[in-house]
Each structure stands twice: as structure tokens, then as C-alpha cells.
Design a protein around this motif. Structure first.
Motif, PDB file in Angstrom:
ATOM      1  N   SER A   1      12.686 -10.794 -65.700  1.00 25.80           N
ATOM      2  CA  SER A   1      11.925  -9.985 -66.651  1.00 25.80           C
ATOM      3  C   SER A   1      12.836  -9.245 -67.623  1.00 25.80           C
ATOM      4  CB  SER A   1      11.051  -8.976 -65.894  1.00 25.80           C
ATOM      5  OG  SER A   1      10.080  -9.640 -65.119  1.00 25.80           O
TER       6      SER A   1
ATOM      7  N   GLY B   1      11.861 -10.131 -71.143  1.00 27.02           N
ATOM      8  CA  GLY B   1      11.250  -8.971 -71.784  1.00 27.02           C
ATOM      9  C   GLY B   1      12.092  -8.415 -72.919  1.00 27.02           C
TER      10      GLY B   1
ATOM     11  N   CYS C   1      11.867 -10.825 -75.846  1.00 27.67           N
ATOM     12  CA  CYS C   1      10.543 -10.705 -76.451  1.00 27.67           C
ATOM     13  C   CYS C   1      10.454  -9.436 -77.297  1.00 27.67           C
ATOM     14  CB  CYS C   1       9.480 -10.694 -75.355  1.00 27.67           C
ATOM     15  SG  CYS C   1       7.785 -10.630 -75.969  1.00 27.67           S
TER      16      CYS C   1
ATOM     17  N   VAL D   1       0.694  -9.805 -79.973  1.00 26.27           N
ATOM     18  CA  VAL D   1       1.481 -10.345 -78.865  1.00 26.27           C
ATOM     19  C   VAL D   1       1.951  -9.221 -77.946  1.00 26.27           C
ATOM     20  CG1 VAL D   1       3.628 -11.548 -78.261  1.00 26.27           C
ATOM     21  CG2 VAL D   1       2.216 -12.387 -80.138  1.00 26.27           C
ATOM     22  N   ALA D   2       2.400  -8.108 -78.533  1.00 24.37           N
ATOM     23  CA  ALA D   2       2.854  -6.974 -77.725  1.00 24.37           C
ATOM     24  C   ALA D   2       1.715  -6.427 -76.872  1.00 24.37           C
ATOM     25  CB  ALA D   2       3.408  -5.886 -78.638  1.00 24.37           C
TER      26      ALA D   2
ATOM     27  N   MET E   1       1.032  -8.905 -74.052  1.00 18.80           N
ATOM     28  CA  MET E   1       2.069  -8.875 -73.029  1.00 18.80           C
ATOM     29  C   MET E   1       1.890  -7.683 -72.082  1.00 18.80           C
ATOM     30  SD  MET E   1       4.178 -11.439 -73.326  1.00 18.80           S
ATOM     31  CE  MET E   1       5.659 -10.859 -72.519  1.00 18.80           C
TER      32      MET E   1
ATOM     33  N   VAL F   1       5.333 -11.851 -63.937  1.00 23.47           N
ATOM     34  CA  VAL F   1       4.245 -11.468 -64.846  1.00 23.47           C
ATOM     35  C   VAL F   1       3.936  -9.977 -64.717  1.00 23.47           C
ATOM     36  CG1 VAL F   1       1.805 -11.837 -65.392  1.00 23.47           C
ATOM     37  CG2 VAL F   1       3.261 -13.790 -64.816  1.00 23.47           C
TER      38      VAL F   1
ATOM     39  N   PRO G   1       6.006  -6.595 -68.422  1.00 21.72           N
ATOM     40  CA  PRO G   1       5.527  -5.570 -69.360  1.00 21.72           C
ATOM     41  C   PRO G   1       6.310  -4.269 -69.292  1.00 21.72           C
ATOM     42  CG  PRO G   1       3.677  -6.652 -68.283  1.00 21.72           C
ATOM     43  CD  PRO G   1       4.907  -7.143 -67.606  1.00 21.72           C
TER      44      PRO G   1
ATOM     45  N   MET H   1       9.459  -4.926 -71.412  1.00 18.76           N
ATOM     46  CA  MET H   1       9.175  -5.116 -72.826  1.00 18.76           C
ATOM     47  C   MET H   1       8.780  -3.805 -73.504  1.00 18.76           C
ATOM     48  SD  MET H   1       6.267  -7.309 -74.741  1.00 18.76           S
ATOM     49  CE  MET H   1       5.233  -5.864 -74.581  1.00 18.76           C
TER      50      MET H   1
END
Length: 263
Positions: free
Chosen positions: A77, A81, A84, A99-100, A103, A140, A144, A147
């Protein structure tokens, strides 16, 4: 009147802090109990439950599995992340804001919904390996955290500084390391810490994906509380609390808690 309001706010704050920390203090106290059952206050002092952890093979296996899953999912991640977040900040993809938001959706959905969705998806794709399924699900769940915190770190960063570093003779990797990394380090470290804890402590998703031989620590602790409750559970919980405190101290030394809290 102002003095009364200040005293009232302090009283409410003290009650909230007590409400949050009292269960932790009870767990710590029970872990040193000499009783064979959960008893508070404990009838005596003993370290027997900490000594018994070395013989609790099922708990040790669960700790090792949870540590592996949390470390691997956090590492994956951190890479995905961060990349991303950089792509979204630089506008490299269309609909970056959408997209943000997408996510971050795993943080908004109930864990039970995610668990059922992962279970059904694993069946549809023919994924039978429990370890791999857990790892994918935890990536998954944790991505977040990375990110969002890295996005917050990059919100005030000017990528022209990277170009300026290159004009001064730095190679592109060296410019990123010198200019970009120090700016995203607080978000990187705090996001990694939150991601690891979220993965290690996850229950509502993991409960749908484990099997008889592969159980994470939260699942194993719940089974032990239901089948053979004793203060061993409190002892390992106390060690987890100690580990969290040590992680916060390390982050304070590396980054600073005030800087992390500002992310």
C-alpha cells in the motif's frame, strides 16, 4: 461565567479521557492477575499469564500471521498509495478528484459489507488460497490510509522544486530523494503506521476470509474468549498496547507527533 464554562469543559474532557482509557487500564491490570478467570480488581499479582504466552502455539501462530499480513499489505500500500497520490496531485489521470474519492471508499463502507464482497469475489475468481485472499483484502483496506495522508502532504508541495533541483545538477532520482521525500515523509510514516494497525486489528473483513488453519490474531482472540477465556487474552492485549506505544515513540523520534497530527 467564563470560569464556569472553562471548568465545565475541563470536566467533560476529563470524563472523556477516563472513558477512553479506563478499559485499557482494566486490561493491563487483569493481565497481572493471579486468578484463572477474568477478575477485577485482581485477587493477587502474578506473571503466569505472560509466561504462558510462550506455550500458546495457536496465539503465537496468529500473531505471526497477522504480522506478516499487516507488514506485506502496508508495504504494498505504501508503494501503490504513494504513486497514486503523486499521480492525482500532478493531474496525470482524468477525473483525479473522483478517483481520490473512489480510492477512499473502503473507509466509508461497513467492514461486513467489504468482507462479504471479498468472499464472493474470491469465489467468483476461483481464489482458494486463504493467505493470498487475506493479503489482497488487506491491501484494499490499508491503501486509502496511505493515499489520503500522502495527498495531504503533497497539497502544498510545488513540484517545480524537483525541476529546480535537477537544474542545479541533481539526477532525477536524487532530486526526488532530496526534495520530494522529506516533504511526504510525515504522511508516509503516519499513513504506514495507521495502515499497519488497521490491518493487524482488522476483524470484520478477516472473519469472512479465514479458515480453520489460517486465523489472524483478532479472530483467534475472539475464539479463545468464547471457548476458554482466561487472562492470557489480557496479557497479549497488554503487549499489543505496549507495541503501539513503542511505535508512537519511534514515530515521534523520526517525524514528530505534532507534525504527524497536522497531516
Amino acid at each position: 461565567m467564563a470560569l464556569f464554562g472553562s471548568l465545565f469543559c475541563r470536566l467533560v474532557l476529563g470524563l472523556v479521557i477516563a472513558f477512553l482509557f479506563l478499559p485499557i487500564l482494566i486490561v493491563l491490570t487483569v493481565s497481572f492477575s493471579s486468578s484463572a478467570v477474568f477478575a477485577f480488581p485482581p485477587p493477587g499479582f502474578s506473571l503466569r499469564w505472560y509466561a504462558s504466552l510462550g506455550k500458546a502455539d495457536s496465539l503465537l501462530q496468529a500473531v505471526w500471521l497477522s504480522t506478516q499480513i499487516a507488514a506485506l499489505s502496508t508495504a504494498i500500500s505504501l508503494m501503490l498509495g504513494t504513486l497514486c497520490a503523486i499521480a492525482i496531485t500532478r493531474g496525470m489521470i482524468p477525473g483525479a478528484k473522483a478517483v481520490a474519492t473512489f480510492m477512499a471508499s473502503p473507509l466509508m463502507l461497513p467492514g461486513l459489507v467489504l468482507g462479504i464482497a471479498f468472499l464472493q469475489a474470491a469465489r467468483d475468481f476461483g481464489l482458494r488460497d486463504t493467505y493470498t485472499t487475506l493479503l489482497i483484502a488487506h491491501v484494499v483496506i490499508t491503501m486509502p490510509f496511505i493515499m489520503r495522508t500522502v495527498l495531504a502532504s503533497l497539497s502544498l508541495f510545488d513540484f517545480a522544486m524537483v525541476d529546480a533541483a535537477r537544474m542545479l545538477g541533481r539526477s532525477y532520482p536524487a532530486a526526488l530523494w532530496t526534495v520530494l521525500v522529506p516533504n511526504i515523509l510525515p504522511g508516509f510514516v503516519s499513513g504506514g503506521l495507521f495502515a499497519f494497525i488497521a490491518s493487524f486489528d482488522n476483524y470484520p473483513v478477516s472473519i469472512f476470509l479465514v479458515d480453520v488453519r489460517t486465523k489472524t490474531l483478532p479472530i483467534q482472540l475472539l475464539n479463545q474468549v468464547e471457548m476458554s477465556p482466561d487472562p492470557t487474552v489480557a496479557a497479549i492485549s497488554a503487549l499489543l498496547i505496549l507495541g503501539t506505544i513503542v511505535a508512537l515513540i519511534v514515530c515521534d523520534r523520526l517525524v514528530g507527533l505534532k507534525r504527524m497530527a497536522s497531516i
